[in-house]
Design an enzyme around this catalytic site. Sequence first.
Site, mmCIF file in Angstrom:
data_model
loop_
_atom_site.group_PDB
_atom_site.id
_atom_site.type_symbol
_atom_site.label_atom_id
_atom_site.label_comp_id
_atom_site.label_asym_id
_atom_site.label_seq_id
_atom_site.Cartn_x
_atom_site.Cartn_y
_atom_site.Cartn_z
ATOM 1 N N THR B 28 0.851 -1.185 0.000
ATOM 2 C CA THR B 28 0.000 0.000 0.000
ATOM 3 C C THR B 28 0.886 1.235 0.000
ATOM 4 O OG1 THR B 28 -2.042 0.956 0.881
ATOM 5 C CG2 THR B 28 -0.403 0.301 2.512
ATOM 6 N N CYS B 34 -3.111 7.300 8.213
ATOM 7 C CA CYS B 34 -3.672 5.951 8.128
ATOM 8 C C CYS B 34 -2.651 4.961 8.670
ATOM 9 C CB CYS B 34 -3.977 5.582 6.684
ATOM 10 S SG CYS B 34 -5.180 6.654 5.910
ATOM 11 N N HIS B 51 -5.344 -1.024 5.064
ATOM 12 C CA HIS B 51 -5.010 0.410 5.058
ATOM 13 C C HIS B 51 -6.161 1.116 5.790
ATOM 14 C CE1 HIS B 51 -3.285 3.960 2.508
ATOM 15 N NE2 HIS B 51 -4.002 4.461 3.491
#
Lengths: 212, 167
Positions: B28, B34, B51
Amino acid sequence: MSLTDEIKPMHLDVLREAGNIGAGNAATALSQLLNKKIDLNVPSVRIVDFQEMQNMAGGEEKVVAAAFLRVTGEAPGSMFLILQKEEAEELAFSLTGKEVNIIDDSFDELAASALRELGNILAGAYLSALADFTSISMQPSVPSLAVDMAGAIISAGLLEISQAGDYAIVIDTVMEEAGKEEAANANGQFFLLPDPEAFYKIFQSLGVEWND
Amino acid sequence: MTKIQEGQVVKVGMADWKMAAAPDTVRTSGLGSCIGTVLYDEKQQLAVLAHIMLPDSGMAGNKEINRAKFADTALADIFSVLQRKGCRMGQLKAKLAGGAQMFSFSSGSEMMRVGPRNAEAVKQILRNCNIPVTAEDTGGNKGRTIEFDPQTNKLSIRTVNQGESYI
């Protein structure tokens, strides 16, 4: 019903006009500051998912310099001035007379504070024009500056919105120096991301019907 | 003719999670506040990367939500999928990266602190499930791109200023 189901093309047109007025004022401010002619593209107003939003800034991993600020008042929201690497370095040079590379140590506090101040002036110009147009009082916070991956930066502006849904309505305006080769791809972008509760207020102020 | 099997890179977007089995890897990009949460099973060479954007689905009110966006709902879903795949909870381990604070404001809005809160929420849930966090790189103010390899159980972390490292 979520916001994105309710919104009609007419509403997007109103937001586009609001973005045009705000960015027009900001471009004038930038043009005076740099003593150069600045061109402004017609803003695009789009309903985008979070992935598309990151792509609008150049892609999740693209390194950008961004001034971010929160707007408080009756129509709260988030605002970004996103500068691609080359543009940020060119502006830092115009303002400080020093060559910098934004991803190494040459990007010192002086260059950072010049870009932060630029964000402050441009966002202030944008929002004051928008506040006049809508008769809504908008108080910008002092901007914070970051140089990092676009994905990481954009997510900071999505936090308020992400609690309510998975889409953002973003008013995107691109500024570029007049007569510049398009290939240079050096441009600055404004993103205005009203919080979900701000839309009712904006449309009401502009006399547009809105079923909340 | 036999061919050496080359792994694919499974990409995970914001507010999403995906599973990968060796030789594939899972990746990711652009984690800010995040938090990238990897849950892996060494025996099965299987990993999930989530995520996660926000710490608690209670923040969304009563609306229909994307469960992958919140720490509590995303992890609950991942646990049940991993169990269906035959992973025992006692075998799972975790690695974490992200949870940064990209911008600082003197006014100190609670929303701006969401990075540290995300990291704390994920760790609390993992503690409750007795899943050990074997490595983490959380906090700070930098964006991260991460990729987990279920074959080596290494998590690569790339940042703009510090290049690539492994945990």
